[in-house]
Design an enzyme around this catalytic site. Structure first.
Site, short mmCIF file in Angstrom:
data_model
loop_
_atom_site.label_atom_id
_atom_site.label_comp_id
_atom_site.label_asym_id
_atom_site.label_seq_id
_atom_site.Cartn_x
_atom_site.Cartn_y
_atom_site.Cartn_z
N GLY A 158 40.58 21.84 -37.23
CA GLY A 158 41.99 21.51 -37.39
C GLY A 158 42.93 22.43 -36.65
O GLY A 158 42.95 23.64 -36.89
N ASP A 159 43.69 21.87 -35.70
CA ASP A 159 44.81 22.54 -35.02
C ASP A 159 44.41 23.72 -34.14
O ASP A 159 45.23 24.61 -33.91
CB ASP A 159 45.84 23.03 -36.06
CG ASP A 159 46.40 21.90 -36.90
OD1 ASP A 159 46.36 20.75 -36.43
OD2 ASP A 159 46.86 22.17 -38.03
N ARG A 192 41.38 17.48 -31.23
CA ARG A 192 42.53 17.06 -30.44
C ARG A 192 42.94 18.10 -29.40
O ARG A 192 43.49 17.75 -28.35
CB ARG A 192 43.71 16.75 -31.36
CG ARG A 192 43.62 15.40 -32.05
CD ARG A 192 44.89 15.11 -32.83
NE ARG A 192 45.08 16.06 -33.92
CZ ARG A 192 46.21 16.18 -34.60
NH1 ARG A 192 47.25 15.44 -34.31
NH2 ARG A 192 46.31 17.05 -35.59
N PRO A 197 33.08 15.22 -32.55
CA PRO A 197 32.96 13.79 -32.23
C PRO A 197 34.31 13.12 -32.29
O PRO A 197 35.03 13.23 -33.29
CB PRO A 197 32.00 13.25 -33.30
CG PRO A 197 32.06 14.25 -34.41
CD PRO A 197 32.36 15.58 -33.79
N LEU A 198 34.69 12.42 -31.23
CA LEU A 198 36.03 11.84 -31.11
C LEU A 198 35.91 10.36 -30.83
O LEU A 198 35.27 9.95 -29.84
CB LEU A 198 36.81 12.53 -29.98
CG LEU A 198 36.96 14.04 -30.12
CD1 LEU A 198 37.39 14.66 -28.80
CD2 LEU A 198 37.98 14.36 -31.21
N GLN A 250 26.72 11.10 -34.50
CA GLN A 250 27.42 10.99 -35.78
C GLN A 250 27.34 9.56 -36.29
O GLN A 250 27.65 8.61 -35.56
CB GLN A 250 28.89 11.41 -35.65
CG GLN A 250 29.59 11.45 -37.00
CD GLN A 250 31.05 11.84 -36.90
OE1 GLN A 250 31.87 11.05 -36.42
NE2 GLN A 250 31.40 13.04 -37.34
N CYS A 310 36.18 10.15 -42.32
CA CYS A 310 36.99 9.26 -41.49
C CYS A 310 38.10 8.62 -42.33
O CYS A 310 37.82 8.01 -43.37
CB CYS A 310 36.12 8.19 -40.85
SG CYS A 310 37.06 7.01 -39.84
N HIS A 318 37.35 19.40 -42.21
CA HIS A 318 38.65 19.17 -41.60
C HIS A 318 39.70 19.54 -42.64
O HIS A 318 39.71 18.99 -43.74
CB HIS A 318 38.78 17.71 -41.17
CG HIS A 318 40.03 17.41 -40.41
ND1 HIS A 318 40.27 16.19 -39.82
CD2 HIS A 318 41.11 18.16 -40.13
CE1 HIS A 318 41.45 16.22 -39.23
NE2 HIS A 318 41.97 17.41 -39.40
#
Length: 716
Positions: free
Chosen positions: A557-558, A582, A369-370, A423, A454, A523
């Site tokens: 993450g990454d 991302r 979710p972004l 979410q 968050c 995360h």
């Protein structure tokens, strides 16, 4: 002799001067080499650049270093800065902060404009079609609207091929193509809308008036003893009367703990004892709403108003009364059964957490979710490119319970999203439980995710998001109350901890499973880190190995290539899958790369085609009128603020690209690729104009998110 000696001395001095000049030239050249990373000038090797987190772009594509004005020449420096300002001033990209009064004046001026045409008149072309006639707040002047309407955008209307004509009629920016939409066309005719989870207007009115009932959530909150009395909105006599009615119906004893919270006697399963129908003023299902500690909104004085009965609510909305698996229809004389035998029956009938229908995340590609960019059109693009699981943007529970249409829009789901979750973010158990109860009735979702990670200040300051990581008891209450309210799987998203160097999820991982969550996404950064530094995957592995077998652990993450995906899933078999966040924003075709196990050297035209698909989905979602076009443009620009960070595979000396690499200035293999690599908002606007036409006069844009920025010391 003296002349010969003087000549020799002069020659020695000249040689020394030449050596000094050569030394200065050599030093100057070394300084230039250190400033210019081009390998042709002896720059560091690709491995050395990678060690410094600098993208090793091939020397053939590197831009020459920019001209740097001399600090001693003020005039040249001013000219240089002036030229740079002129080059970047093609579009105004700095958004000015306007006061509320100024924004209100602009809205009023816009409403008086002939461009503010009535939607009914625009759709039908008949000025008499509007039922409000002279009282309509929109303009009915069709001729003035046609004279002021901007030129049509190149392309076809996104609603061509639907069963019904374009809902925007003359206001559509593609109205010139409407004549081609005939029944004899060979277009694939489909339904008018492929989206679900819209907000029912009757439900919205009930939320506005604070008259919505939440029977399942309130009964479970009562059972857990999480409802605190609040007599500010209702008189004490009314509360006492309703408590007496509740005791008479349930035959249970209510006590208070040391904190003053209402406790229910464990001898009676309060969740099953609540009637399914509300009985007007004596409705026991609505007591918790009246006793709520945190009001949903600052409503008008509701003294004397009665809560809408549950059966009337379902008659208005056209929904069926919810019947839980553990509810049994009983006759009045059966209510007086022995408490001990009733407890045994309820414990057998109650649905166990492990008996819920779970979502299998193992091996599936999960689009995280972004916020802002993870909208429905973007998720549709990612589904086409290979994403298996999608999740809506983070929605605030308080805004959903207030009936805010903009917040409910975050829950919308497209038919292509076959495995979809929403979410939610909330600070208190009652708020989260009631929101989940409402979503379970109004929306179609496969799972519900609670955000407890968050890092945004406005969320953390309200006690939600990663602030909950410092309050494990509140985490427990939120998860337990949410899990007991619905039968759908509940997942939780967290960070490693709140403060840097103080990870704590490993100590809570078993508890999170015991409280009722079926999956947890970790995360690999703390709240203090925000998005800086690399994610701590070793700690994620540690948490996954400590987790019970029934709890699925997802890493986040990454992840920026199929190599990253393979490494993480192979290094820790206990890890169910990995979230992609991302990495999908910068290159959404990462899902294709993972499934096909290759590095896709995508061309600029292929990337532009993906942007075209997003624009098409955006116009279908936000509308094809001027407002919808500009909304689509806004979210396209937000997305482009991430995509420019992608470096094509064919331009790198070392592949794959890492997410933390800083990109030098480089040329693309064609003009479009060079334009897409620009970090200037003016260039992003030019790309949007290629797809959505010219921007309106006075247009401005500034990215909303800067993911790797953190200013204050408290944030890292």
């Amino acid at each position: 002799m003296e002349e010969a000696a003087s000549t020799k001395v002069a020659e020695v001095e000249e040689e020394e001067e030449e050596e000094e000049e050569e030394e200065e030239a050599k030093t100057k050249k070394e300084e230039e080499i250190s400033e210019d990373p081009s390998p042709a000038n002896g720059a560091p090797k690709p491995e050395e650049l990678v060690a410094k987190a600098i993208a090793p772009v091939k020397r053939d594509y590197l831009c020459p270093p920019p001209l740097r004005p001399s600090s001693s020449n003020d005039d040249k420096e001013k000219d240089f800065l002036s030229d740079k300002k002129n080059r970047d001033s093609t579009h105004v990209v700095v958004k000015e902060k306007k006061s509320k009064r100024q924004l209100k004046r602009e809205r009023q001026k816009e409403q008086k404009s002939a461009l503010h045409i009535c939607p009914v008149v625009a759709k039908t072309g008949d000025v008499n079609a509007c039922r409000y006639d002279g009282n309509c707040r929109f303009s009915h002047d069709l001729e003035a609207f046609k004279a002021l309407k901007p030129a049509d955008i190149e392309g076809n209307c996104p609603f061509l091929g639907f069963e019904e004509p374009c809902p925007y009629g003359l206001a559509c920016r593609f109205s010139g193509t409407h004549k081609d939409n005939g029944p004899a066309e060979t277009l694939n005719v489909r339904k008018k809308s492929s989206e679900v989870n819209g907000l029912n207007k009757d439900v919205q009115r009930l939320l506005w008036k604070n008259k919505m009932s939440f029977p399942r959530a309130d009964s479970h909150l009562k059972h857990l003893g999480l409802v605190v009395k609040d007599k500010s909105k209702f008189g004490k006599a009314d509360v006492d009367q309703e408590e007496g009615a509740l005791t008479a119906v349930n035959g249970s004893n209510h006590q208070q703990n040391d904190d003053g919270n209402e406790m229910v006697n464990d001898s009676v399963n309060n969740e099953d004892s609540f009637p399914t129908k509300c009985m007007g003023k004596d409705c026991t299902n609505d007591i918790s709403m009246k006793d709520e500690t945190h009001p949903l909104k600052k409503a008008k004085n509701t003294a004397g108003e009665e809560c809408l009965p549950t059966d009337l609510y379902y008659n208005i909305t056209g929904l069926a009364l919810p019947v839980k698996n553990d509810e049994v229809q009983t006759e009045p004389e059966e209510i007086a059964m022995d408490n001990s035998s009733k407890t045994e029956v309820d414990s057998c009938l109650k649905l166990n957490v492990r008996e819920k229908k779970l979502v299998d995340f193992r091996g599936k590609l999960y689009l995280a979710p972004l916020t802002t960019v993870g909208n429905l059109p973007f998720r549709r693009v990612c589904k086409v490119l290979g994403a298996d699981i999608t999740c809506g943007e983070m929605a605030m529970c308080t805004n959903l319970l207030q009936g805010q249409a903009s917040e409910w829009a975050l829950l919308r789901r497209h038919s292509s999203e076959d495995l979809f979750g929403v979410q939610l973010c909330g600070a208190y158990p009652d708020t989260v439980a009631r929101t989940i109860d409402l979503i379970d009735r109004e929306c179609t979702v496969d799972f519900i995710d609670i955000n407890m990670g968050c890092p945004i200040d406005i969320v953390v300051n309200k006690g939600a998001g990663s602030s909950l990581l410092t309050k494990p008891m509140r985490m427990k209450n939120i998860i337990q109350s949410a899990c007991g309210t619905v039968d759908k799987p509940l997942t939780v998203k967290v960070r490693t901890g709140y403060f840097e160097g103080r990870n704590r999820i490993d100590s809570l991982i078993a508890d999170i499973s015991y409280w009722g969550a079926s999956a947890v996404a970790i995360h690999g950064r703390s709240r203090q880190q925000r998005y800086s530094k690399l994610a701590d995957w070793d700690y994620i592995y540690q948490c996954a190995r400590k987790a019970p077998d029934v709890l699925q652990v997802l890493g986040n993450g990454d992840i920026f290539s199929y190599v990253d995906w393979n490494n993480h899933t192979s290094n820790c078999p206990e890890l169910s899958t990995c979230m992609i966040a991302r990495g999908a924003l910068i290159k959404p075709w990462i899902f294709t790369e993972i499934k096909e196990q290759r590095h896709w050297d995508i061309t600029s035209n292929e990337r532009l085609s993906i942007l075209k698909d997003f624009v098409y989905c955006g116009l279908e979602h936000w509308g094809s009128d001027s407002k919808g076009v500009e909304t689509t443009r806004h979210f396209l620009l937000e997305w482009l603020s991430y995509t420019h960070r992608y470096i094509p595979v064919g331009l790198l000396d070392v592949i794959p690209q890492r997410l933390n690499w800083r990109s030098p200035s480089y040329f693309g293999r064609d003009d479009l690729e060079t334009l897409m690599a620009s970090d200037s908002a003016a260039d992003w606007i030019r790309i949007s104009e290629m797809l959505l036409g010219k921007v309106p006069a006075g247009f401005s844009f500034a990215p909303k998110h800067k993911s790797n920025a953190y200013d204050s010391a408290e944030n890292g």
